[in-house]
Motif scaffolding. Structure first.
Motif, PDB file in Angstrom:
ATOM      1  N   GLU A  20      13.981   6.086   1.415  1.00 55.81           N
ATOM      2  CA  GLU A  20      12.583   5.844   1.072  1.00 55.81           C
ATOM      3  C   GLU A  20      11.933   4.890   2.066  1.00 55.81           C
ATOM      4  O   GLU A  20      12.586   4.031   2.639  1.00 55.81           O
ATOM      5  N   THR A  21      10.631   5.056   2.224  1.00 56.46           N
ATOM      6  CA  THR A  21       9.854   4.138   3.031  1.00 56.46           C
ATOM      7  C   THR A  21       9.861   2.789   2.324  1.00 56.46           C
ATOM      8  O   THR A  21       9.725   2.729   1.102  1.00 56.46           O
ATOM      9  N   ALA A  23       8.768  -0.515   0.553  1.00 55.14           N
ATOM     10  CA  ALA A  23       7.598  -0.795  -0.264  1.00 55.14           C
ATOM     11  C   ALA A  23       7.670  -2.236  -0.728  1.00 55.14           C
ATOM     12  O   ALA A  23       8.743  -2.831  -0.751  1.00 55.14           O
ATOM     13  N   GLU A  77       0.394  -3.573   1.885  1.00 56.14           N
ATOM     14  CA  GLU A  77       0.798  -2.478   1.011  1.00 56.14           C
ATOM     15  C   GLU A  77       2.051  -1.767   1.493  1.00 56.14           C
ATOM     16  O   GLU A  77       2.648  -1.006   0.755  1.00 56.14           O
ATOM     17  N   ASN A  78       2.461  -2.021   2.741  1.00 62.06           N
ATOM     18  CA  ASN A  78       3.663  -1.365   3.274  1.00 62.06           C
ATOM     19  C   ASN A  78       4.941  -1.998   2.760  1.00 62.06           C
ATOM     20  O   ASN A  78       5.848  -1.309   2.324  1.00 62.06           O
ATOM     21  N   LYS A  79       5.035  -3.337   2.841  1.00 59.83           N
ATOM     22  CA  LYS A  79       6.260  -4.028   2.444  1.00 59.83           C
ATOM     23  C   LYS A  79       6.017  -5.289   1.617  1.00 59.83           C
ATOM     24  O   LYS A  79       6.961  -5.859   1.105  1.00 59.83           O
ATOM     25  N   THR A 106       2.367  -6.379  -4.599  1.00 58.79           N
ATOM     26  CA  THR A 106       0.913  -6.217  -4.493  1.00 58.79           C
ATOM     27  C   THR A 106       0.205  -6.726  -5.745  1.00 58.79           C
ATOM     28  O   THR A 106      -0.984  -7.023  -5.698  1.00 58.79           O
TER      29      THR A 106
END
Length: 164
Positions: A20-21, A23, A77-79, A106
């Motif tokens: 997964e990317t 998060a 929002e990416n990490k 977030t």
């Protein structure tokens, strides 16, 4: 043996591509939650406002082991690897996590926090500004409008505590 090597290569590639990317961490950022190192009671008591931070930085290039209280207005929002804090005069300052050792959810947006760490005023290149604008999923037109370096407060947080 060649077949085994090919199968092993395909399995390895599939495993890498299937991950997964990254998060931001999950969590509701409730009062009392902390990220990174625990913020000391002394730091909480001595925390200054963003306006006081700005004033102190006008006479010193860098401040170490300082605590600042503020409101989170944006989180990567990416990490969850950076955030911005609203200042008293509706400006913002940028916060990164020390040694990239922790991230924030977030859900921290809108919460009041105490940051403990180091602060300095830095000149930020066009490339770096655009990078963070892309992370924040800003519109292309807004990213392309960044054409000059800018000076801003940068905070390197060792610990963050949600206070309200």
């Amino acid at each position: 043996m060649k077949k085994f090597a090919i199968v092993l290569s395909v399995m390895f590639a599939t495993t890498i591509l299937a991950q997964e990317t990254p998060a931001p961490p999950a969590g509701k950022a409730l009062v009392g939650d902390f990220y990174g190192a625990q913020v000391s009671a002394k730091a909480e008591k001595m925390a200054i406002s963003p306006a006081e931070l700005d004033q102190k930085l006008s006479s010193s290039a860098k401040l170490e082991n300082i605590a600042v209280k503020g409101k989170v207005v944006e989180v990567c929002e990416n990490k969850g690897c950076w955030m911005t804090i609203k200042t008293d005069n509706n400006e913002r300052f940028f916060v990164k996590m020390k040694d990239y050792a922790f991230f924030v959810p977030t859900s921290l947006v809108g919460k009041n926090i105490i940051l403990e760490g180091n602060a300095e005023t830095k000149t930020i290149s066009v490339e770096e500004q655009r990078h963070y604008a892309e992370d924040a999923k800003k519109p292309t037109a807004e990213i392309e409008a960044i054409t000059k370096p800018k000076e801003e407060i940068r905070f390197l947080a060792s610990g963050i505590r949600v206070v309200k």
